[in-house]
Design an enzyme around this catalytic site. Sequence first.
Site, PDB file in Angstrom:
ATOM      1  N   HIS A 226      40.833  45.625  45.218  1.00 39.60           N
ATOM      2  CA  HIS A 226      42.027  46.275  45.803  1.00 39.60           C
ATOM      3  C   HIS A 226      41.731  46.505  47.288  1.00 39.60           C
ATOM      4  O   HIS A 226      41.481  45.551  48.036  1.00 39.60           O
ATOM      5  CB  HIS A 226      42.320  47.547  44.998  1.00 39.60           C
ATOM      6  CG  HIS A 226      43.618  48.253  45.287  1.00 39.60           C
ATOM      7  ND1 HIS A 226      44.619  47.706  46.054  1.00 39.60           N
ATOM      8  CD2 HIS A 226      44.073  49.483  44.903  1.00 39.60           C
ATOM      9  CE1 HIS A 226      45.638  48.567  46.116  1.00 39.60           C
ATOM     10  NE2 HIS A 226      45.325  49.654  45.435  1.00 39.60           N
ATOM     11  N   HIS A 266      46.641  37.103  44.953  1.00 35.61           N
ATOM     12  CA  HIS A 266      47.402  38.332  44.735  1.00 35.61           C
ATOM     13  C   HIS A 266      48.020  38.303  43.353  1.00 35.61           C
ATOM     14  O   HIS A 266      48.432  37.252  42.885  1.00 35.61           O
ATOM     15  CB  HIS A 266      48.509  38.476  45.796  1.00 35.61           C
ATOM     16  CG  HIS A 266      48.956  39.884  45.948  1.00 35.61           C
ATOM     17  ND1 HIS A 266      49.950  40.427  45.170  1.00 35.61           N
ATOM     18  CD2 HIS A 266      48.516  40.865  46.767  1.00 35.61           C
ATOM     19  CE1 HIS A 266      50.106  41.696  45.524  1.00 35.61           C
ATOM     20  NE2 HIS A 266      49.255  41.985  46.476  1.00 35.61           N
ATOM     21  N   ASP A 317      44.558  41.798  53.268  1.00 33.28           N
ATOM     22  CA  ASP A 317      43.217  42.193  53.686  1.00 33.28           C
ATOM     23  C   ASP A 317      42.520  41.171  54.565  1.00 33.28           C
ATOM     24  O   ASP A 317      41.582  41.511  55.282  1.00 33.28           O
ATOM     25  CB  ASP A 317      42.344  42.455  52.447  1.00 33.28           C
ATOM     26  CG  ASP A 317      42.843  43.664  51.688  1.00 33.28           C
ATOM     27  OD1 ASP A 317      42.959  44.718  52.322  1.00 33.28           O
ATOM     28  OD2 ASP A 317      43.152  43.543  50.497  1.00 33.28           O
TER      29      ASP A 317
HETATM   30  N1  COA Z   1      39.060  33.383  45.283  1.00 35.03           N
HETATM   31  C1  COA Z   1      38.894  32.370  44.427  1.00 35.03           C
HETATM   32  N2  COA Z   1      39.655  32.185  43.322  1.00 35.03           N
HETATM   33  C2  COA Z   1      40.649  33.060  43.117  1.00 35.03           C
HETATM   34  C3  COA Z   1      40.891  34.134  43.988  1.00 35.03           C
HETATM   35  C4  COA Z   1      40.056  34.268  45.102  1.00 35.03           C
HETATM   36  N3  COA Z   1      40.230  35.258  45.960  1.00 35.03           N
HETATM   37  N4  COA Z   1      41.937  34.837  43.532  1.00 35.03           N
HETATM   38  C5  COA Z   1      42.351  34.251  42.411  1.00 35.03           C
HETATM   39  N5  COA Z   1      41.557  33.170  42.154  1.00 35.03           N
HETATM   40  C6  COA Z   1      41.677  32.273  41.021  1.00 35.03           C
HETATM   41  C7  COA Z   1      40.908  32.850  39.843  1.00 35.03           C
HETATM   42  O1  COA Z   1      39.566  32.420  39.829  1.00 35.03           O
HETATM   43  C8  COA Z   1      41.712  32.348  38.674  1.00 35.03           C
HETATM   44  O2  COA Z   1      41.386  30.999  38.483  1.00 35.03           O
HETATM   45  P1  COA Z   1      41.229  30.405  36.981  1.00 35.03           P
HETATM   46  O3  COA Z   1      42.578  30.591  36.369  1.00 35.03           O
HETATM   47  O4  COA Z   1      40.810  29.022  37.220  1.00 35.03           O
HETATM   48  O5  COA Z   1      40.186  31.277  36.344  1.00 35.03           O
HETATM   49  C9  COA Z   1      43.142  32.394  39.167  1.00 35.03           C
HETATM   50  O6  COA Z   1      43.044  32.256  40.598  1.00 35.03           O
HETATM   51  C10 COA Z   1      43.865  33.691  38.834  1.00 35.03           C
HETATM   52  O7  COA Z   1      43.072  34.781  39.294  1.00 35.03           O
HETATM   53  P2  COA Z   1      42.978  36.201  38.603  1.00 35.03           P
HETATM   54  O8  COA Z   1      41.779  36.911  39.089  1.00 35.03           O
HETATM   55  O9  COA Z   1      43.168  36.087  37.122  1.00 35.03           O
HETATM   56  O10 COA Z   1      44.289  36.866  39.192  1.00 35.03           O
HETATM   57  P3  COA Z   1      44.626  38.385  39.159  1.00 35.03           P
HETATM   58  O11 COA Z   1      46.097  38.483  39.262  1.00 35.03           O
HETATM   59  O12 COA Z   1      43.983  39.083  38.011  1.00 35.03           O
HETATM   60  O13 COA Z   1      43.893  38.940  40.462  1.00 35.03           O
HETATM   61  C11 COA Z   1      43.351  39.530  42.614  1.00 35.03           C
HETATM   62  C12 COA Z   1      44.493  39.168  41.674  1.00 35.03           C
HETATM   63  C13 COA Z   1      43.938  40.055  43.930  1.00 35.03           C
HETATM   64  C14 COA Z   1      42.479  40.643  42.007  1.00 35.03           C
HETATM   65  C15 COA Z   1      42.505  38.273  42.866  1.00 35.03           C
HETATM   66  O14 COA Z   1      43.273  37.295  43.534  1.00 35.03           O
HETATM   67  C16 COA Z   1      41.244  38.573  43.653  1.00 35.03           C
HETATM   68  O15 COA Z   1      40.235  38.989  43.060  1.00 35.03           O
HETATM   69  N6  COA Z   1      41.254  38.388  45.009  1.00 35.03           N
HETATM   70  C17 COA Z   1      40.148  38.737  45.830  1.00 35.03           C
HETATM   71  C18 COA Z   1      40.140  40.227  46.102  1.00 35.03           C
HETATM   72  C19 COA Z   1      41.196  40.637  47.066  1.00 35.03           C
HETATM   73  O16 COA Z   1      41.386  40.049  48.131  1.00 35.03           O
HETATM   74  N7  COA Z   1      41.877  41.729  46.715  1.00 35.03           N
HETATM   75  C20 COA Z   1      42.910  42.310  47.558  1.00 35.03           C
HETATM   76  C21 COA Z   1      44.258  42.140  46.946  1.00 35.03           C
HETATM   77  S1  COA Z   1      45.523  42.667  48.075  1.00 35.03           S
END
Ligand code: COA
Length: 381
Positions: A226, A266, A317
């Site tokens: 987050h 996201h 971010d």
């Molecule tokens: N880097 C690499 N791969 C990513 C990614 C990232 N930042 N964000 C998503 N993915 C990929 C995942 O590995 C997953 O791939 P798969 O289906 O092959 O396993 C797919 O995209 C879906 O990701 P998931 O983590 O299930 O999505 P979510 O909706 O649960 O998570 C976030 C959303 C924001 C938590 C996630 O994108 C993330 O961890 N981002 C990095 C942290 C971040 O910047 N957070 C700030 C948000 S404003």
Amino acid sequence: MTETVAAPPKTAGLEGVVVADSEISYVDGQAGRLVYRGYSIEELAERSSFEETTNLLLDGELPDGRELREFQSELAAQRELDGETLEAVRRFPPAADPMSALRTGVSLLGLTDPDRGDEGREATRRKGIRLIARIPTLVAAFDRARRGLEPLAPHGELGHAANFLYMLRGSEPDPEDARVLDVCLVLHAEHGMNASTFAARVTTATLSDIHSAITSAVGTLKGPLHGGANEAVMKMLREIDRRGVEPAAHIREMLAAGSKVMGFGHRVYKTMDPRAPILRGFSRKLGERTGDDRWYRMSEEILTTMQREKGIDPNVDFFSASTYHALGIPADLFTPIFAIARISGWVAHVEAQYANNRLIRPRARYVGKRDLRYVPVGERG
Ligand code: COA
């Protein structure tokens, strides 16, 4: 033992679950649009200030000139910390991370707030205003104390963003720097049912108090999935710089290792987060102005690589990191700055939850053992 009633299907991460109606903001994940109380984020970023946007989020309408002046004065008048809280912040361990210090500081403010114990509508608004006004003072006071410097009293003549930079740096900021931070605060002020807002609403829904709700929210914002992502982005940029490798190569290595690249992806946006292009512009401009555009250039290369390799766009971010760095802000204050902004949305949501409350209480599907017999401790092998 079998289930008496079949459990409803599980929704991992509550994805797509709607838990409330809200008039506060609209996040359109497909079109990449963000709207506060009917106004687009692009227009607010260009024309509004943090104070005005906060007034909009809390009251539902843009203030007229007099209302805005009154609101600005009210916020400015509430910035100072009470003596007990300030003394406690001075004694926090200097090595503590600033988000933990802020979480504890918010909780402390709840001990001394003159309206503590009154969860009525007007008292909650007064407590909310004090939190919006004092969170920047808490962050700056802890930062100065950990550097062995005396915390500064807020500067009553400066706006919210400028005063925060003043309290950190000890001198009045350049108006351009103050405006960049002001817009960053507008961009981060509110964002639908995000994790920290949800945490604040879960706490509020038990009819607990606003300081407890905001303490929950700060703890939730801290995590790297987050609000903690902006600090993690800066760590990654520094790591790339330290290694002296091509940013694209570093990102490919991370992806090959199955790591997430912070600042990308996201839960709601399936296209570019609308806040990212505005921050991208600041990162570029500040890089040019400071004569050190390497963090911006690195960020651009990472963006291209992520889009090419994974088809994933940056979120709010990603360019916040190089923008705040160019403003001379230490990386571990990036997430506290997110809190300095998001407190406005949190307060609006706490008020909305009280106004139309129902306990938030989901269920878990039990997948553990069943039908075991209790064996007295002496007979267990
Ligand atoms: N880097 C690499 N791969 C990513 C990614 C990232 N930042 N964000 C998503 N993915 C990929 C995942 O590995 C997953 O791939 P798969 O289906 O092959 O396993 C797919 O995209 C879906 O990701 P998931 O983590 O299930 O999505 P979510 O909706 O649960 O998570 C976030 C959303 C924001 C938590 C996630 O994108 C993330 O961890 N981002 C990095 C942290 C971040 O910047 N957070 C700030 C948000 S404003």
